[in-house]
Scaffold this motif. Structure first.
Motif, PDB file in Angstrom:
ATOM      1  N   LEU A   1      40.500  48.815  41.364  1.00 62.34           N
ATOM      2  CA  LEU A   1      40.038  49.486  40.151  1.00 62.34           C
ATOM      3  C   LEU A   1      40.926  49.226  38.935  1.00 62.34           C
ATOM      4  O   LEU A   1      40.419  49.140  37.817  1.00 62.34           O
ATOM      5  N   ALA A   2      42.219  49.089  39.134  1.00 61.41           N
ATOM      6  CA  ALA A   2      43.141  48.920  38.002  1.00 61.41           C
ATOM      7  C   ALA A   2      42.789  47.711  37.138  1.00 61.41           C
ATOM      8  O   ALA A   2      42.688  47.847  35.909  1.00 61.41           O
ATOM      9  N   PRO A   3      42.566  46.518  37.711  1.00 56.30           N
ATOM     10  CA  PRO A   3      42.208  45.393  36.842  1.00 56.30           C
ATOM     11  C   PRO A   3      40.851  45.579  36.177  1.00 56.30           C
ATOM     12  O   PRO A   3      40.644  45.124  35.048  1.00 56.30           O
ATOM     13  N   THR A   4      39.942  46.251  36.849  1.00 55.82           N
ATOM     14  CA  THR A   4      38.622  46.497  36.273  1.00 55.82           C
ATOM     15  C   THR A   4      38.745  47.401  35.043  1.00 55.82           C
ATOM     16  O   THR A   4      38.141  47.137  34.005  1.00 55.82           O
ATOM     17  N   LEU A   5      39.539  48.459  35.159  1.00 59.81           N
ATOM     18  CA  LEU A   5      39.747  49.351  34.022  1.00 59.81           C
ATOM     19  C   LEU A   5      40.511  48.646  32.903  1.00 59.81           C
ATOM     20  O   LEU A   5      40.194  48.814  31.731  1.00 59.81           O
ATOM     21  N   LEU A   6      41.496  47.845  33.269  1.00 55.76           N
ATOM     22  CA  LEU A   6      42.271  47.112  32.268  1.00 55.76           C
ATOM     23  C   LEU A   6      41.389  46.118  31.513  1.00 55.76           C
ATOM     24  O   LEU A   6      41.531  45.939  30.303  1.00 55.76           O
ATOM     25  N   ALA A   7      40.452  45.494  32.223  1.00 56.24           N
ATOM     26  CA  ALA A   7      39.552  44.522  31.587  1.00 56.24           C
ATOM     27  C   ALA A   7      38.630  45.193  30.566  1.00 56.24           C
ATOM     28  O   ALA A   7      38.142  44.537  29.646  1.00 56.24           O
ATOM     29  N   SER A   8      38.394  46.493  30.726  1.00 55.76           N
ATOM     30  CA  SER A   8      37.556  47.183  29.747  1.00 55.76           C
ATOM     31  C   SER A   8      38.315  47.442  28.443  1.00 55.76           C
ATOM     32  O   SER A   8      37.713  47.703  27.414  1.00 55.76           O
ATOM     33  N   VAL A   9      39.647  47.367  28.486  1.00 56.86           N
ATOM     34  CA  VAL A   9      40.474  47.606  27.304  1.00 56.86           C
ATOM     35  C   VAL A   9      40.943  46.293  26.678  1.00 56.86           C
ATOM     36  O   VAL A   9      40.948  46.144  25.468  1.00 56.86           O
ATOM     37  N   TYR A  10      41.340  45.342  27.513  1.00 49.49           N
ATOM     38  CA  TYR A  10      41.876  44.060  27.038  1.00 49.49           C
ATOM     39  C   TYR A  10      40.908  42.933  27.372  1.00 49.49           C
ATOM     40  O   TYR A  10      40.143  43.023  28.324  1.00 49.49           O
ATOM     41  N   THR A  11      40.980  41.879  26.596  1.00 47.57           N
ATOM     42  CA  THR A  11      40.157  40.712  26.916  1.00 47.57           C
ATOM     43  C   THR A  11      40.788  39.963  28.090  1.00 47.57           C
ATOM     44  O   THR A  11      42.006  39.819  28.168  1.00 47.57           O
ATOM     45  N   LYS A  12      39.952  39.510  28.988  1.00 51.57           N
ATOM     46  CA  LYS A  12      40.438  38.810  30.165  1.00 51.57           C
ATOM     47  C   LYS A  12      40.773  37.365  29.803  1.00 51.57           C
ATOM     48  O   LYS A  12      40.071  36.738  29.017  1.00 51.57           O
ATOM     49  N   PRO A  13      41.841  36.834  30.389  1.00 53.08           N
ATOM     50  CA  PRO A  13      42.155  35.422  30.140  1.00 53.08           C
ATOM     51  C   PRO A  13      41.153  34.527  30.858  1.00 53.08           C
ATOM     52  O   PRO A  13      40.550  34.927  31.863  1.00 53.08           O
ATOM     53  N   GLU A  14      40.974  33.341  30.328  1.00 53.63           N
ATOM     54  CA  GLU A  14      40.082  32.384  30.980  1.00 53.63           C
ATOM     55  C   GLU A  14      40.761  31.876  32.252  1.00 53.63           C
ATOM     56  O   GLU A  14      41.925  31.484  32.241  1.00 53.63           O
ATOM     57  N   ILE A  15      40.025  31.911  33.342  1.00 53.77           N
ATOM     58  CA  ILE A  15      40.556  31.445  34.622  1.00 53.77           C
ATOM     59  C   ILE A  15      39.896  30.110  34.938  1.00 53.77           C
ATOM     60  O   ILE A  15      38.673  29.999  34.968  1.00 53.77           O
ATOM     61  N   ILE A  16      40.730  29.106  35.160  1.00 49.24           N
ATOM     62  CA  ILE A  16      40.223  27.773  35.498  1.00 49.24           C
ATOM     63  C   ILE A  16      40.565  27.506  36.948  1.00 49.24           C
ATOM     64  O   ILE A  16      41.734  27.531  37.331  1.00 49.24           O
ATOM     65  N   PHE A  17      39.555  27.291  37.754  1.00 55.28           N
ATOM     66  CA  PHE A  17      39.718  27.090  39.188  1.00 55.28           C
ATOM     67  C   PHE A  17      39.313  25.662  39.517  1.00 55.28           C
ATOM     68  O   PHE A  17      38.142  25.310  39.394  1.00 55.28           O
TER      69      PHE A  17
END
Length: 140
Positions: A62-78
């Motif tokens: 839940l913590a990253p999900t809540l954090l993503a609602s406040v901050y923009t997520k970095p682009e992840i390149i896989f």
């Protein structure tokens, strides 16, 4: 080479502090190590007796999900394909089994308790990671 535009030492320090705080509180309140692989294994095999571990794991999701609602997520390149990912996952699983714990358990909880087994495991993890990176980037 350090990406100075995206270098985030204060956020990293805060994240590390929160990891240490949560691991410390978990052992103080529950008397058990906050190793993620052990928690996940116990929660999957005996979910009714492992509520504290389930809450800890749920908080990790839940913590990253809540954090993503406040901050923009970095682009992840896989860049790995599914076969490479499957092989890597199996190798990590074998390593976790052989090392009697995962990197979080040994690195965060084991080192803070000066566990000899964890010290050796972390040295092994780090040397293997350094060697693998060197081979992949400079030899192959």
């Amino acid at each position: 080479m350090i990406d100075w535009l995206n270098f985030t030492p204060w956020q990293s320090l805060l994240g590390g502090g929160l990891l240490g705080l949560s691991a410390g509180l978990f052992i103080l309140l529950n008397g058990r190590i906050a190793g993620i692989s052990g928690m996940l294994g116990a929660a999957l095999t005996m979910p009714s007796k492992q509520q504290d571990k389930l809450y800890f794991l749920l908080g990790m999701l839940l913590a990253p999900t809540l954090l993503a609602s406040v901050y923009t997520k970095p682009e992840i390149i896989f860049n790995a394909n599914y076969v490479q990912s499957l092989v890597a996952g199996v190798l990590v699983g074998i390593g976790v089994y052989l090392a009697s714990g995962c990197t979080s358990g040994h690195g965060i909880c084991g080192l803070s308790r000066f566990s000899k087994r964890s010290i050796m495991a972390v040295i092994s993890f780090m040397l293997t990671g350094i060697l693998t990176t060197y081979i992949l980037r400079h030899v192959l």
